[in-house]
Design an enzyme around this catalytic site. Structure first.
Site, PDB file in Angstrom:
ATOM      1  N   ASP A  88       1.027  -1.034   0.179  1.00  0.00           N
ATOM      2  CA  ASP A  88       0.001  -0.149  -0.065  1.00  0.00           C
ATOM      3  C   ASP A  88       1.006   1.269   0.120  1.00  0.00           C
ATOM      4  O   ASP A  88       2.080   1.270   0.530  1.00  0.00           O
ATOM      5  CB  ASP A  88      -1.017   0.082   1.403  1.00  0.00           C
ATOM      6  CG  ASP A  88      -2.045  -0.719   1.156  1.00  0.00           C
ATOM      7  OD1 ASP A  88      -2.236  -1.648   0.330  1.00  0.00           O
ATOM      8  OD2 ASP A  88      -2.997  -0.700   1.893  1.00  0.00           O
ATOM      9  N   HIS A 139      -5.438   3.021  -4.314  1.00  0.00           N
ATOM     10  CA  HIS A 139      -5.530   3.334  -2.756  1.00  0.00           C
ATOM     11  C   HIS A 139      -6.057   4.842  -2.391  1.00  0.00           C
ATOM     12  O   HIS A 139      -5.640   5.389  -1.286  1.00  0.00           O
ATOM     13  CB  HIS A 139      -3.992   3.053  -1.926  1.00  0.00           C
ATOM     14  CG  HIS A 139      -4.459   2.794  -0.529  1.00  0.00           C
ATOM     15  ND1 HIS A 139      -5.135   2.169   0.108  1.00  0.00           N
ATOM     16  CD2 HIS A 139      -3.391   3.420   0.347  1.00  0.00           C
ATOM     17  CE1 HIS A 139      -4.919   2.009   1.316  1.00  0.00           C
ATOM     18  NE2 HIS A 139      -3.803   2.915   1.532  1.00  0.00           N
ATOM     19  N   HIS A 143      -5.473   9.524   0.429  1.00  0.00           N
ATOM     20  CA  HIS A 143      -5.533   8.925   1.789  1.00  0.00           C
ATOM     21  C   HIS A 143      -6.762   9.308   2.411  1.00  0.00           C
ATOM     22  O   HIS A 143      -6.496   9.015   3.737  1.00  0.00           O
ATOM     23  CB  HIS A 143      -4.119   8.475   2.450  1.00  0.00           C
ATOM     24  CG  HIS A 143      -4.112   7.135   3.326  1.00  0.00           C
ATOM     25  ND1 HIS A 143      -4.314   7.186   4.396  1.00  0.00           N
ATOM     26  CD2 HIS A 143      -3.726   5.921   2.888  1.00  0.00           C
ATOM     27  CE1 HIS A 143      -4.148   5.908   5.069  1.00  0.00           C
ATOM     28  NE2 HIS A 143      -3.954   5.347   3.854  1.00  0.00           N
ATOM     29  N   HIS A 233       3.571  -1.998   3.570  1.00  0.00           N
ATOM     30  CA  HIS A 233       3.806  -0.811   2.957  1.00  0.00           C
ATOM     31  C   HIS A 233       5.059  -0.464   2.651  1.00  0.00           C
ATOM     32  O   HIS A 233       6.182  -0.404   3.821  1.00  0.00           O
ATOM     33  CB  HIS A 233       3.303   0.339   3.973  1.00  0.00           C
ATOM     34  CG  HIS A 233       1.874   0.049   4.518  1.00  0.00           C
ATOM     35  ND1 HIS A 233       1.620  -0.794   5.389  1.00  0.00           N
ATOM     36  CD2 HIS A 233       0.842   0.843   4.124  1.00  0.00           C
ATOM     37  CE1 HIS A 233       0.449  -0.798   5.732  1.00  0.00           C
ATOM     38  NE2 HIS A 233      -0.139   0.449   4.942  1.00  0.00           N
TER      39      HIS A 233
END
Length: 276
Positions: A88, A139, A143, A233
């Site tokens: 991510d 994604h 965010h 991540h």
């Protein structure tokens, strides 16, 4: 007797389909209060696709194998112990090294990319991810927590990375991951409208809380199981150094790494639905 056999076969197929849907429906994730989120497992998607093909008379033989291949390779996760690496919030300054590792280890991954300061900063890495056979997904752009946003904001957060990824790779994303895994009916509806399925995870190293690569590796290995979706991540300093050890250890356990779409083949993730 042949007639009875056919009836028994059709009954068995119907029971398999019902069992698949029941299993999928039983996978729920508590969001808040009494609200429940229905999620679907990779195995339930595969089973439903195979059962539907059999009931339609096409069988799960040659056609099923062909569907599994479908540009995704020859891995059949119904008979192979598969697991999916997902990353991510990239691309980042660490992504080139990660791609080198994945290429060396011959492991595909699924990247859920952020737009602002990521896709727009490292467009060449987005292209490389796609060119090297990885699944490129969204994604969101900034965010933003989608459950705190109004419908227009949600739509913008999802459409902007979609358009940029498509411009850079020639492929429009079909998967997204909501920030912090927070989603609701409004998000589902907009994802359905935009042709996006939501993908959560079953394994997390919580690498956003530590740069200890050994701890990250330990957490992933402790939680991993067949059909697992691993959340990492590559923006954090401890994560990419942990990846070679994670890959080697899981391969020793008999796992084969696949992308999220491969994990579900011959089924496909449906827009507006949630998978983990």
């Amino acid at each position: 007797m042949p007639s009875l056999t056919r009836k028994m076969t059709k009954t068995g197929i119907r029971l398999r389909v019902l069992a698949t849907f029941a299993a999928a429906a039983s996978l729920t994730l508590a969001l808040s209060g009494c609200t429940k989120l229905e999620t679907h497992s990779p195995s339930s998607v595969r089973n439903a696709a195979d059962a539907s093909a059999t009931e339609a008379g096409t069988g799960a033989g040659a056609k099923g194998a062909q569907a599994r291949a479908g540009g995704l390779g020859t891995v059949d996760c119904a008979h192979t112990k598969c697991i999916a690496l997902t990353f991510d919030a990239g691309p980042s300054e660490n992504s080139a090294r990660l791609l080198d590792i994945l290429k060396e280890k011959q492991v595909p991954a699924t990247f859920f990319l952020l737009g602002k300061r990521h896709i727009d900063t490292y467009p060449e890495l987005v292209r490389r991810m796609s060119d090297e056979g990885h699944e490129v997904a969204s994604h969101t752009w900034t965010h933003k927590i989608l459950t705190d946003a109004d419908p227009d904001e949600i739509r913008d957060e999802l459409e902007r990375p979609n358009k940029e990824i498509e411009r850079l790779t020639g492929k429009r994303p079909t998967l997204m991951r909501p920030p912090q895994g927070r989603t609701d009916d409004t998000v589902h509806d907009i994802c359905r409208e935009l042709g996006l399925a939501e993908v959560l995870w079953s394994v997390t190293a919580k690498d956003y809380k530590t740069n200890d690569s050994d701890l990250i590796t330990e957490r992933v290995l402790d939680q991993s199981s067949r059909d697992g979706i691993i959340l990492l991540h590559d923006i954090y300093d401890g994560t990419v150094p942990a990846v070679p050890g994670i890959i080697d250890a899981l391969k020793k356990r008999g796992y084969v790494f696949v992308t999220v779409p491969q994990l579900m083949a011959p089924g496909k993730a449906e827009p507006g639905k949630v998978y983990r």
